[in-house]
Enzyme design. Sequence first.
Site, PDB file in Angstrom:
ATOM      1  N   SER A 100       0.792  -1.232   0.000  1.00 57.90           N
ATOM      2  CA  SER A 100       0.000   0.000   0.000  1.00 57.90           C
ATOM      3  C   SER A 100       0.820   1.276   0.000  1.00 57.90           C
ATOM      4  O   SER A 100       0.233   2.368  -0.099  1.00 57.90           O
ATOM      5  CB  SER A 100      -0.949   0.009   1.203  1.00 57.90           C
ATOM      6  N   LYS A 103       0.036   3.589  -2.755  1.00 60.16           N
ATOM      7  CA  LYS A 103      -1.061   4.555  -2.666  1.00 60.16           C
ATOM      8  C   LYS A 103      -0.549   5.986  -2.635  1.00 60.16           C
ATOM      9  O   LYS A 103      -1.301   6.930  -2.936  1.00 60.16           O
ATOM     10  CB  LYS A 103      -1.923   4.277  -1.446  1.00 60.16           C
ATOM     11  N   SER A 158      -5.965   2.831   4.776  1.00 56.08           N
ATOM     12  CA  SER A 158      -5.405   2.163   3.600  1.00 56.08           C
ATOM     13  C   SER A 158      -6.511   1.434   2.838  1.00 56.08           C
ATOM     14  O   SER A 158      -6.326   0.322   2.340  1.00 56.08           O
ATOM     15  CB  SER A 158      -4.300   1.175   4.015  1.00 56.08           C
TER      16      SER A 158
END
Length: 399
Positions: A100, A103, A158
């Site tokens: 993640s 991101k 997340s």
Amino acid sequence: MSIRSSGRRTGAGAAALAIGASVLLVPTAAGTSHAEPLPPRPASSVDASLLHRSGTHVRARQGAPALPDDLSALSWLVADVGTGAVLAAHDAHRRLPPASTLKTLFALTALPHLPGSGRHTVTEAELDEVPDGSSTVGLSADHTYRVADLWRGVFLSSGNDAVHVLAAMNGGWDVTSAQMQAKARALGARDTTVVSPDGFDAEGQASSAFDLAVFGRTGLADPAFAEYAATADAQFPGGTLADGSPTWTYGIENTNRLVTGQDGLGRYPGIIGVKNGYTSQAGFTLIAAARRDGRTLLATVMNPQWGGANAVYEEARSLLDWGFAAAGHVDPVGSLAPPATPPAAPPATDPADPVVAGAVTPDRLHVGAPMLYGLSAAFLAAVAALAGTAVLRRRRTGS
């Protein structure tokens, strides 16, 4: 500038004049004059290929603290956010699954198009593609959310559901992936391949400690990104009205434990974000930034090999501590700065002027007129002196 004698000479005075005239036409190469020392080379002259070599790289001066001895990550890097200088790194360009932390690149790409002041009603189709096993913030179809809440779902929880909704608003999953790829290349992040914008494991998806540091540094320059990344907790709407205002809320907390201090780690002093990640393939990954005494440092850590779930935070903490202690005691081993703009085309008035990218040819050396004539005078004086010596020798030896 030194001149070497080549034995017997005739017409020394004429030769001196001829050589002196040629000096006026051909600039002297850098480093050949001893009239004054050359200026120090700028930090940008650091060998850009150094970080592409395997192993650990640090250029320590006297008094520099030793690097932490508890680092097990496959790849890591610590850098100064203000200057972009990389202070130390290990296998910085090793391509690994980012989880993640990717991101951050998603936010860099989509956040400018999707400011927090907007509203959006989530559809079933937008949530259908969220992979099983994903982390989510808990979006519900047919609910209208403020875009700022969706971004908090990305940064704090997340939430892959929030990423899918925002990507749909941004033009779709494939469009967003392509935009992210282009953004990475524009920033000089050439190790990154985007397959799934939420960072979920996908074949071929990869990034590196260097690229993640670039994304983190770039994001911190955006006030909206920086605010979301530093938020420790927030209230998220469980039910909403048509305008997106909540009818009831529940608490969400940043999954970055250096921000919250959860699980016995303690909040890192001066922490300002940025993003953590975990998948079964990537292991634990982290971009962490902190500000202290007017300096902002950033550390990236990818896949520690021992120490459990807290190891990624402990190793990032060690790197940040080292970076702050090393201030003024290390020289950069690289830079996070984007690639330089390509050189401009030559002026139209000089079409014959050769331009070779990355090359410096004699006719393009920037030598000022006073310096040029000064060098020429010095050269003539030296030649004249040698010529006089040669005449004396001929008189003494009869040669």
